[in-house]
Design an enzyme around this catalytic site. Structure first.
Site, short mmCIF file in Angstrom:
data_model
loop_
_atom_site.label_atom_id
_atom_site.label_comp_id
_atom_site.label_asym_id
_atom_site.label_seq_id
_atom_site.Cartn_x
_atom_site.Cartn_y
_atom_site.Cartn_z
N HIS A 57 0.86 -1.26 -0.02
CA HIS A 57 0.03 -0.13 0.13
C HIS A 57 0.95 1.25 -0.18
CE1 HIS A 57 -3.28 -2.80 0.64
NE2 HIS A 57 -2.69 -3.11 2.28
N HIS A 219 -7.24 -4.59 -0.90
CA HIS A 219 -6.73 -5.86 -1.12
C HIS A 219 -7.40 -6.63 -2.31
CE1 HIS A 219 -6.30 -4.85 3.19
NE2 HIS A 219 -4.98 -5.25 3.03
#
Lengths: 333, 333
Positions: A57, A219
């Site tokens: 991320h 995700h």
């Protein structure tokens, strides 16, 4: 799988080594367990602000370590919660005697492991408070989450709590600030493409050449709806509507806005998205007082965007404007 | 074609509108002809620094307009040279009586149009100097270029020349500085995937699932070699070797390094690339004194990276460190 990597099992540590080499003036990186701390940690008398989560991320969270933001970040494997020993070591490394705040995104593994680490630290006399971020309006429960997922508001909470800690707010006050940001923050994401976790070697999900996923998680968790690709104006309208009606944000509100890229979306598109968002907000009497446009909370190379709005009073705006010096966010210094 | 856009013909202007809305404190955007100028232009008595080129490389150039970097940028259509009227209008808008420097990447259309604009401005009494950036070591001639292509060194030249102009260097001195940066800068790029120009609607080139292109240009122009995908360590070694032996960079040199993402490559990979580059430079006694790691000169959503090294003496490092405040690069303020 096309990636600029060596062995899949070394991606996180080799990338951390790059962060350490590039930003030695700002951060120190420790390995086994992996964590990133600001170079001058611990800052005595200041609340330590710690976050963490799966890697993939970036720049969140390691790129937000430094003056005015996080004191430490714990990167797990890609899209995998960090372990309690990472959080425990990071918490101890940044404890300057004023306690430590854990900012935790709402994923079951993150919550459980941060809780365990907090208990271990508390047993050793460190005062730890935890605040869970759960700002994603897309779905109620999700693949890795009970309740709403924690997404873009995390970035804004880290900046604002970091600024509060620099002003020597006490632990209770920094934790309250974090709860305030979360209570006033809402986000939603969408994806045009999937991403590929290195260890998996294939895309997380399949999506048609003419399809998009609205309400996607960071995700690749399923969102609200798989639908035919639409013009940006309609996509942004759908996302903004879901966000604005949820809080709800109202005529006269000031907000901090983030138009975030999922990793594979070029900046020319993100500014186009921002333009649509600005027009929608103006039409509703919502003033975007501050903004970020770029890649801040990504999902590897996923193409897509997320929008975050945080309703901001004078206190939040003042803390937002305070100096920050991290690899990923810098101003005033 | 999966993009967050509305009509393909509106991508550039709608994205510019987003830049204008997001950064009204830093820049003003004019349309028809399109150009971006710093909000306080013209700065009287200061050399104006202007660049431009096709869109699709964001944040370059519009994201580098502001204090300490560019006074104006002229964005053409995607991967298409801006027209002379854009450059003429931008040059006039930023002329503060001390002349204007055009920083031109070496592409045939850019060169021709900047030359025409310079002549038009000179005819109206504005002193214009032009410096061409041609730092790409990959190939001698290319699809749109006679000689070497202009790539990553442009970003560093814009920063350093902007700092020189802020210090009230005269036009000759800012132009000399630009030539010095170009003479000391070398770059090379590679791609894992192609990109899609919105108006074309299909990928610029085909590339196999197990292939990469070494020496790619920022518009997808062919590079040195199409070859099987290799580990990052080998890729970076190939690129660094080509760059280092070209100048050549030597034991004892200080450099400013940029590990640039082509647009679709996640930051976790760019830092891994930086880690490899740092090790190679250390092994050769080359000190990376300053660096950028991120998306600075992109090719829409292309996956890949480019490396730029600029050999930097004390003057270049001091100008590099000077404050800059633009949408895409900010420090010291």
């Amino acid at each position: 799988m096309k990636k600029l990597i060596n062995k899949t099992e070394d991606v996180v540590t080799e990338s951390l080594a790059g962060v350490a080499a590039a930003h030695a003036d700002l951060v120190k990186v420790f390995y086994d367990p992996n964590f990133v701390v600001r170079a001058d940690a611990p800052v005595m008398g200041k609340v330590g602000v710690v976050s963490g989560g799966g890697s993939g991320h970036e720049p969140m969270h390691g790129g937000f370590v430094g003056m005015g933001m996080l004191d430490a970040a714990c990167p797990g494997d890609v899209f995998t919660s960090p372990t309690p020993d990472q959080m425990e070591a990071a918490t101890k490394a940044v404890d300057g005697g004023a306690g430590v705040l854990h900012i935790v995104k709402n994923y079951t593994g993150d919550i459980m492991n941060f809780e365990m680490a907090a208990e271990l630290c508390q047993a050793e006399g460190i005062d730890v408070a935890s605040v869970v971020i759960d700002d994603d309006v897309a779905v109620q429960d999700s693949l890795y989450t009970a309740g709403r997922r924690g997404v873009g508001t995390t970035v804004l909470a880290e900046k604002i709590c970091g600024a509060g800690a620099e002003k020597r707010y006490d632990l209770q006050k920094v934790a309250d600030l974090c709860r305030k940001v979360n209570a006033n923050g809402r986000s939603m994401g969408m994806a045009l493409t999937s991403c590929t976790v290195p260890a998996a070697g294939k895309p997380t999900f399949d999506i048609g050449d003419d399809e998009m996923e609205i309400g996607i998680g960071i995700h690749g968790e399923p969102g609200r709806e798989r639908m035919a690709l639409k013009p940006a104006k309609e996509i942004v309208a759908m996302m903004a509507e879901a966000i604005i009606t949820d809080l709800p944000f109202k005529n006269g509100d000031n907000v901090i806005a983030m138009v975030n890229g999922m990793g594979g979306t070029p900046l020319i598109e993100l500014y186009l998205v921002y333009n649509e968002l600005e027009q929608i907000c103006q039409g509703k009497g919502i003033t975007i007082a501050r903004r970020l446009v770029g890649n801040y909370i990504t999902s590897l190379e996923m193409a897509g965007t997320s929008i975050t709005l945080v309703k901001a009073d004078g206190e939040l705006l003042e803390l937002w404007d305070a100096p920050v010096h991290t690899p990923g966010l810098r101003w005033g210094v």
